[in-house]
Design a protein around this motif. Sequence first.
Motif, PDB file in Angstrom:
ATOM      1  N   TRP A 123      -3.791  10.567 -87.557  1.00  0.00           N
ATOM      2  CA  TRP A 123      -3.611   9.170 -87.406  1.00  0.00           C
ATOM      3  C   TRP A 123      -4.318   8.455 -86.294  1.00  0.00           C
ATOM      4  N   THR A 128      -0.348  15.666 -87.637  1.00  0.00           N
ATOM      5  CA  THR A 128      -0.262  14.139 -88.131  1.00  0.00           C
ATOM      6  C   THR A 128      -0.489  13.281 -87.320  1.00  0.00           C
ATOM      7  N   SER A 129      -0.310  13.129 -86.090  1.00  0.00           N
ATOM      8  CA  SER A 129      -0.491  12.245 -84.850  1.00  0.00           C
ATOM      9  C   SER A 129      -2.016  12.259 -84.662  1.00  0.00           C
ATOM     10  N   SER A 167       3.663  20.036 -86.867  1.00  0.00           N
ATOM     11  CA  SER A 167       3.254  18.995 -87.766  1.00  0.00           C
ATOM     12  C   SER A 167       3.117  17.675 -87.169  1.00  0.00           C
ATOM     13  N   THR A 202       5.615   9.020 -84.271  1.00  0.00           N
ATOM     14  CA  THR A 202       5.235  10.153 -85.297  1.00  0.00           C
ATOM     15  C   THR A 202       6.266  11.304 -85.209  1.00  0.00           C
ATOM     16  N   GLU A 229       8.679  12.422 -88.477  1.00  0.00           N
ATOM     17  CA  GLU A 229       8.643  13.901 -88.896  1.00  0.00           C
ATOM     18  C   GLU A 229      10.215  14.231 -89.002  1.00  0.00           C
TER      19      GLU A 229
END
Length: 329
Positions: free
Chosen positions: A306, A302-303, A298, A271, A275
Motif C-alpha cells: 500500500w 500489505t502495508s 501479512s 493495516t 488484518e
Amino acid sequence: MGCHGSSRIWTMLPCTSSASGCWKQIVKLGEKKLWNGRSHKSYFFGVLGDGATINFWADSWLRDEPLRLTYPHLFRLEKNKWVKVASRLQVVNDTKVLTWDWRSNPSSYDEVNELFQLLDDIYNYSWKGGIDKWLWKGDAQGAFSVNKAKHLISLDPQPYLSHMKWKGWVPLKCKIMVWRAIINRLPSRVELIRRGVVLPCDSCVLCNSDSETILHLFTGCLFSAEVWSRIGYWCRLEPIFAFDVSDLLKMVNIPPKSKYLKYVLRGIIFTTMWELWNERNTRIFKGKRRRAMEVVESIKSTSFFWIRNRSRFKGLKWLVWCKYPLDQM
C-alpha cells in the motif's frame, strides 16, 4: 507513609456482585463514546471507602482522570493493571502503607518524578473508610438517572463525528473500517445479538475466552494482544496498552515523532486493525485460521504494498521495511 514492593492496572466501571438492573447495562455501555469525545464511564467518579471495588489505575478516584493517564510511566511498570485500591493502599495505625508490584523498580527521571508526585497525592488524600461509593459527574448532586443520561446524549451536535486522521496511504475501505470501529459500528457478535440476530454464541472467534465486542476484539483479545506486541517490536514502540479503540491511534504520539513517522505509523496501525478484522471474518465464514505471526507477516506485506503504491515513498526497500519500517523515512 510506607512503601513496599512494586505494582500495575487498568479499569472501566465499578462492577461488583451486587450490581443489578440498570447498573449492569451501564457497565456494558461504559465503553461507548459521547458527542464530546468522553466515554460514558468517564462520568463516574469513585469515592474511596475500603477500596475493594475501585481500580487503582483505571478508575477516577484520586484525580479527575484515571491514574494510568496521569502517571503513564508508572503504569507501564505495573504488573497487575486491574488491581484494586485495597491491594495497593491500606491504613495501618493511622499510617498509609503502599504495596507495589513493579516489573522493575522506578529508575528513570520520569518514573521517579511520577512516583514522588503520586506519593504526594496519596499523602494529601483523606477518606473516612466504609464502603466505596460512586458519583456521576453529569449531575450536580452526583446522582445518576436515566433521564439525565439521555439528556447528556441528546446534546450531541454531530453524533457520529470521529477525530481520527483521514489523510493517509491506506485504502478508503480500510479507513472506513477503522472509523466504524472507533464509533462501535462494526458487526461484532455482541452487537448482532443485541439487534436480534440469532447466533450460537457470542464468543470471540480469535481467542474463545470472552464475548466478542469491538473493544475486546481490538484491545482485549489474547490473539490481538500478541499481534500488537509483535507489531510494537517491529516498529520499536513502547509496550502497547489500550483501553479503547481510539487509544490505538494515539500510539503515533508516544513518544513524540515527526509528521512523516506519524504518517507511516498511523498507516501501519490502520493495516493491523484491517488484518485483525479480516482474520476474524475468515475464521467465521471460511473456517481458515492463521497464527499471530502469520497475521503479522501479512500486515508487513500489505502495508508495504500500500505505501509503495499509494504514497510518495516509492523507494522503500522490502528487506529494510521488514527489519524496521520507520528507518527509511
